[in-house]
Design a protein around this motif. Structure first.
Motif, PDB file in Angstrom:
ATOM      1  N   ARG A  25       0.836  -1.195   0.000  1.00  0.00           N
ATOM      2  CA  ARG A  25       0.000   0.000   0.000  1.00  0.00           C
ATOM      3  C   ARG A  25       0.877   1.254   0.000  1.00  0.00           C
ATOM      4  NH1 ARG A  25      -5.532  -0.617  -1.027  1.00  0.00           N
ATOM      5  NH2 ARG A  25      -6.035  -2.766  -0.471  1.00  0.00           N
ATOM      6  N   MET A  26       0.279   2.358  -0.451  1.00  0.00           N
ATOM      7  CA  MET A  26       0.972   3.644  -0.443  1.00  0.00           C
ATOM      8  C   MET A  26       0.308   4.571   0.570  1.00  0.00           C
ATOM      9  SD  MET A  26       3.451   3.268  -2.535  1.00  0.00           S
ATOM     10  CE  MET A  26       4.057   4.940  -2.827  1.00  0.00           C
ATOM     11  N   GLU A  27       1.130   5.294   1.309  1.00  0.00           N
ATOM     12  CA  GLU A  27       0.660   6.178   2.371  1.00  0.00           C
ATOM     13  C   GLU A  27       0.675   7.632   1.907  1.00  0.00           C
ATOM     14  OE1 GLU A  27       2.040   6.602   6.946  1.00  0.00           O
ATOM     15  OE2 GLU A  27       3.519   7.239   5.455  1.00  0.00           O
ATOM     16  N   ARG A  28      -0.333   8.388   2.340  1.00  0.00           N
ATOM     17  CA  ARG A  28      -0.391   9.819   2.078  1.00  0.00           C
ATOM     18  C   ARG A  28      -1.042  10.484   3.287  1.00  0.00           C
ATOM     19  NH1 ARG A  28      -4.045  11.878  -2.885  1.00  0.00           N
ATOM     20  NH2 ARG A  28      -5.629  11.278  -1.369  1.00  0.00           N
ATOM     21  N   LYS A  29      -0.557  11.679   3.675  1.00  0.00           N
ATOM     22  CA  LYS A  29      -1.080  12.348   4.858  1.00  0.00           C
ATOM     23  C   LYS A  29      -1.600  13.743   4.506  1.00  0.00           C
ATOM     24  CE  LYS A  29       1.852  10.173   8.403  1.00  0.00           C
ATOM     25  NZ  LYS A  29       2.839   9.448   7.613  1.00  0.00           N
ATOM     26  N   LEU A  30      -2.679  14.117   5.161  1.00  0.00           N
ATOM     27  CA  LEU A  30      -3.199  15.484   5.140  1.00  0.00           C
ATOM     28  C   LEU A  30      -2.647  16.168   6.388  1.00  0.00           C
ATOM     29  CD1 LEU A  30      -5.284  17.542   3.904  1.00  0.00           C
ATOM     30  CD2 LEU A  30      -6.957  16.547   5.490  1.00  0.00           C
ATOM     31  N   PHE A  31      -2.052  17.353   6.241  1.00  0.00           N
ATOM     32  CA  PHE A  31      -1.432  17.975   7.411  1.00  0.00           C
ATOM     33  C   PHE A  31      -1.552  19.492   7.392  1.00  0.00           C
ATOM     34  CE2 PHE A  31       1.878  18.133   4.229  1.00  0.00           C
ATOM     35  CZ  PHE A  31       2.603  19.282   4.504  1.00  0.00           C
ATOM     36  N   THR A  32      -1.342  20.080   8.567  1.00  0.00           N
ATOM     37  CA  THR A  32      -1.346  21.526   8.713  1.00  0.00           C
ATOM     38  C   THR A  32      -0.362  21.914   9.810  1.00  0.00           C
ATOM     39  OG1 THR A  32      -2.763  23.483   9.026  1.00  0.00           O
ATOM     40  CG2 THR A  32      -3.189  21.611  10.461  1.00  0.00           C
ATOM     41  N   GLY A  33       0.098  23.156   9.790  1.00  0.00           N
ATOM     42  CA  GLY A  33       1.024  23.631  10.800  1.00  0.00           C
ATOM     43  C   GLY A  33       0.319  23.922  12.116  1.00  0.00           C
ATOM     44  N   LEU A  34       1.074  23.828  13.205  1.00  0.00           N
ATOM     45  CA  LEU A  34       0.544  24.067  14.546  1.00  0.00           C
ATOM     46  C   LEU A  34       1.430  25.107  15.209  1.00  0.00           C
ATOM     47  CD1 LEU A  34      -1.588  23.053  16.604  1.00  0.00           C
ATOM     48  CD2 LEU A  34       0.111  21.424  17.412  1.00  0.00           C
ATOM     49  N   TYR A  59      -1.472  15.948  11.626  1.00  0.00           N
ATOM     50  CA  TYR A  59      -1.664  15.166  10.405  1.00  0.00           C
ATOM     51  C   TYR A  59      -2.743  14.105  10.593  1.00  0.00           C
ATOM     52  CZ  TYR A  59       0.895  11.363  12.639  1.00  0.00           C
ATOM     53  OH  TYR A  59       1.274  10.363  13.502  1.00  0.00           O
ATOM     54  N   ARG A  60      -3.282  13.662   9.473  1.00  0.00           N
ATOM     55  CA  ARG A  60      -4.256  12.581   9.451  1.00  0.00           C
ATOM     56  C   ARG A  60      -4.053  11.781   8.173  1.00  0.00           C
ATOM     57  NH1 ARG A  60     -10.452  14.405   9.626  1.00  0.00           N
ATOM     58  NH2 ARG A  60     -10.097  14.796   7.403  1.00  0.00           N
ATOM     59  N   PRO A  61      -4.090  10.458   8.216  1.00  0.00           N
ATOM     60  CA  PRO A  61      -3.957   9.677   6.982  1.00  0.00           C
ATOM     61  C   PRO A  61      -5.020  10.073   5.967  1.00  0.00           C
ATOM     62  CG  PRO A  61      -3.769   8.250   8.892  1.00  0.00           C
ATOM     63  CD  PRO A  61      -4.203   9.581   9.407  1.00  0.00           C
ATOM     64  N   SER A  62      -4.587  10.195   4.729  1.00  0.00           N
ATOM     65  CA  SER A  62      -5.508  10.533   3.642  1.00  0.00           C
ATOM     66  C   SER A  62      -5.059   9.789   2.397  1.00  0.00           C
ATOM     67  CB  SER A  62      -5.524  12.044   3.399  1.00  0.00           C
ATOM     68  OG  SER A  62      -6.431  12.376   2.385  1.00  0.00           O
ATOM     69  N   CYS A  63      -5.007   8.483   2.529  1.00  0.00           N
ATOM     70  CA  CYS A  63      -4.479   7.654   1.459  1.00  0.00           C
ATOM     71  C   CYS A  63      -5.482   7.527   0.316  1.00  0.00           C
ATOM     72  CB  CYS A  63      -4.114   6.275   1.996  1.00  0.00           C
ATOM     73  SG  CYS A  63      -2.997   6.344   3.419  1.00  0.00           S
ATOM     74  N   ALA A  64      -4.954   7.474  -0.892  1.00  0.00           N
ATOM     75  CA  ALA A  64      -5.828   7.393  -2.063  1.00  0.00           C
ATOM     76  C   ALA A  64      -6.433   6.007  -2.227  1.00  0.00           C
ATOM     77  CB  ALA A  64      -5.036   7.769  -3.322  1.00  0.00           C
ATOM     78  N   GLU A  65      -5.790   4.978  -1.644  1.00  0.00           N
ATOM     79  CA  GLU A  65      -6.199   3.607  -1.920  1.00  0.00           C
ATOM     80  C   GLU A  65      -6.984   2.923  -0.810  1.00  0.00           C
ATOM     81  OE1 GLU A  65      -2.632   1.567  -2.897  1.00  0.00           O
ATOM     82  OE2 GLU A  65      -2.434   2.502  -4.859  1.00  0.00           O
ATOM     83  N   CYS A  66      -6.933   3.420   0.419  1.00  0.00           N
ATOM     84  CA  CYS A  66      -7.676   2.745   1.483  1.00  0.00           C
ATOM     85  C   CYS A  66      -7.876   3.678   2.671  1.00  0.00           C
ATOM     86  CB  CYS A  66      -6.971   1.456   1.916  1.00  0.00           C
ATOM     87  SG  CYS A  66      -5.561   1.675   3.019  1.00  0.00           S
ATOM     88  N   SER A  67      -8.689   3.211   3.624  1.00  0.00           N
ATOM     89  CA  SER A  67      -8.960   3.961   4.849  1.00  0.00           C
ATOM     90  C   SER A  67      -8.742   3.064   6.058  1.00  0.00           C
ATOM     91  CB  SER A  67     -10.400   4.493   4.835  1.00  0.00           C
ATOM     92  OG  SER A  67     -10.640   5.318   3.733  1.00  0.00           O
ATOM     93  N   ALA A  68      -7.680   2.309   6.033  1.00  0.00           N
ATOM     94  CA  ALA A  68      -7.445   1.317   7.085  1.00  0.00           C
ATOM     95  C   ALA A  68      -6.984   1.935   8.394  1.00  0.00           C
ATOM     96  CB  ALA A  68      -6.423   0.287   6.609  1.00  0.00           C
ATOM     97  N   CYS A  69      -6.289   3.071   8.361  1.00  0.00           N
ATOM     98  CA  CYS A  69      -5.773   3.701   9.578  1.00  0.00           C
ATOM     99  C   CYS A  69      -6.898   4.442  10.293  1.00  0.00           C
ATOM    100  CB  CYS A  69      -4.642   4.667   9.244  1.00  0.00           C
ATOM    101  SG  CYS A  69      -3.163   3.872   8.590  1.00  0.00           S
ATOM    102  N   LEU A  70      -7.191   4.049  11.521  1.00  0.00           N
ATOM    103  CA  LEU A  70      -8.307   4.616  12.266  1.00  0.00           C
ATOM    104  C   LEU A  70      -7.817   5.158  13.602  1.00  0.00           C
ATOM    105  CD1 LEU A  70     -10.722   1.642  11.590  1.00  0.00           C
ATOM    106  CD2 LEU A  70     -10.841   3.892  10.509  1.00  0.00           C
TER     107      LEU A  70
END
Length: 275
Positions: A25-34, A59-70
């Protein structure tokens, strides 16, 4: 009278890279500065929406291929330790706990290196030097503590475990923990979580945030062993009834487009209203 418009946080997406939890699987994250005066409010708000902190980034996982990380958290009021967990608590009950300001020490780093070399030698943190470790501990714009567990009565502090912990308005967020790999039989990782439940209970905080639970990942499977566990799914926290039968959504179309995800993020009122 001069009016100013608070600046809402900007969100970004990382480039895809191999997932550390699920093979192929490939990982991608949605993130913002704090940062800034609103950092604590933002961390409190986004933590309730499945985000995690790493230094001055949320950050929060925002993968294009799955939503397995909860995202997972323990509901403190309803938590009841298992027989095995009660045994772990008794075995480690002699350890001294000390909550310190977020300041890195050589003793912490030595324990951290032993932990990585023994358990995560091929992980993303494997090459972290003492300066990067200090940044992980000290670069926090919010209320954070370093909780140390050590053997009592020793001339030199005999660190058994350490946890970098954020204090939220509704709980404790366990950002990162590590322990002495030579004491693997003591189940120190489990004990640190159990003790954080007690700390939260004593402070009147309803939740302990554990980070991400990933069904099918051996690295993250231990989190499902804790009672009263909730997961963030479908934009809401839900009780995890039976981890063994839970099926993660790994469909290619399981995630909405990034723009839609960002549009549904709830920000603190002070970041969205005009003064």
């Amino acid at each position: 009278m001069r009016h100013t418009l608070p600046i809402a946080p900007q969100f970004y997406v990382t480039a895809p890279q191999p997932c550390p939890y699920l093979a192929g699987r490939m990982e991608r994250k949605l993130f913002t500065g704090l940062q800034g005066d609103e950092a604590q409010l933002l961390n409190d708000s986004l933590s309730k929406q499945g985000f995690r902190r790493s230094q001055n980034v949320l950050y929060r996982p925002s993968c294009a291929e799955c939503s397995a990380c909860l995202s997972a958290r323990i509901r403190v009021a309803d938590f009841k330790p298992s027989r095995t967990q009660r045994r772990v608590a008794r075995k480690n009950g002699h350890l001294d706990r000390k909550a310190n300001a977020p300041w890195a020490t050589e003793e912490q780093y030595a324990l951290f290196r032993d932990y990585l070399d023994s358990r995560h030698a091929d992980g993303g943190m494997a090459d972290m030097d003492i300066f990067e470790f200090a940044a992980m501990i000290e670069e926090t714009p919010i209320r954070s503590r370093v909780v140390e567990y050590s053997a009592p009565g020793s001339a030199a502090r005999d660190l058994a475990a350490v946890c970098l912990t954020d204090v939220l308005d509704d709980g404790l967020s366990m950002v990162y923990s590590f322990f002495d790999p030579e004491r693997a039989s003591d189940s120190l990782g489990t004990y640190v979580i159990l003790d954080h439940v007690e700390i939260a209970r004593e402070a009147g905080l309803p939740y302990v945030y554990l980070g991400y639970w990933v069904p099918g990942s051996d690295k993250m499977g231990y989190k499902a062993k804790f009672d009263a566990l909730e997961i963030y799914l479908g934009r809401a926290w839900q009780r995890l009834r039976n981890p063994e039968t839970f099926a993660a959504d790994e469909h290619t179309l399981s995630n909405d487009p990034i723009a839609e995800q960002v549009a549904r993020i709830t920000l603190p009122d002070s970041m969205t209203r005009r003064d």
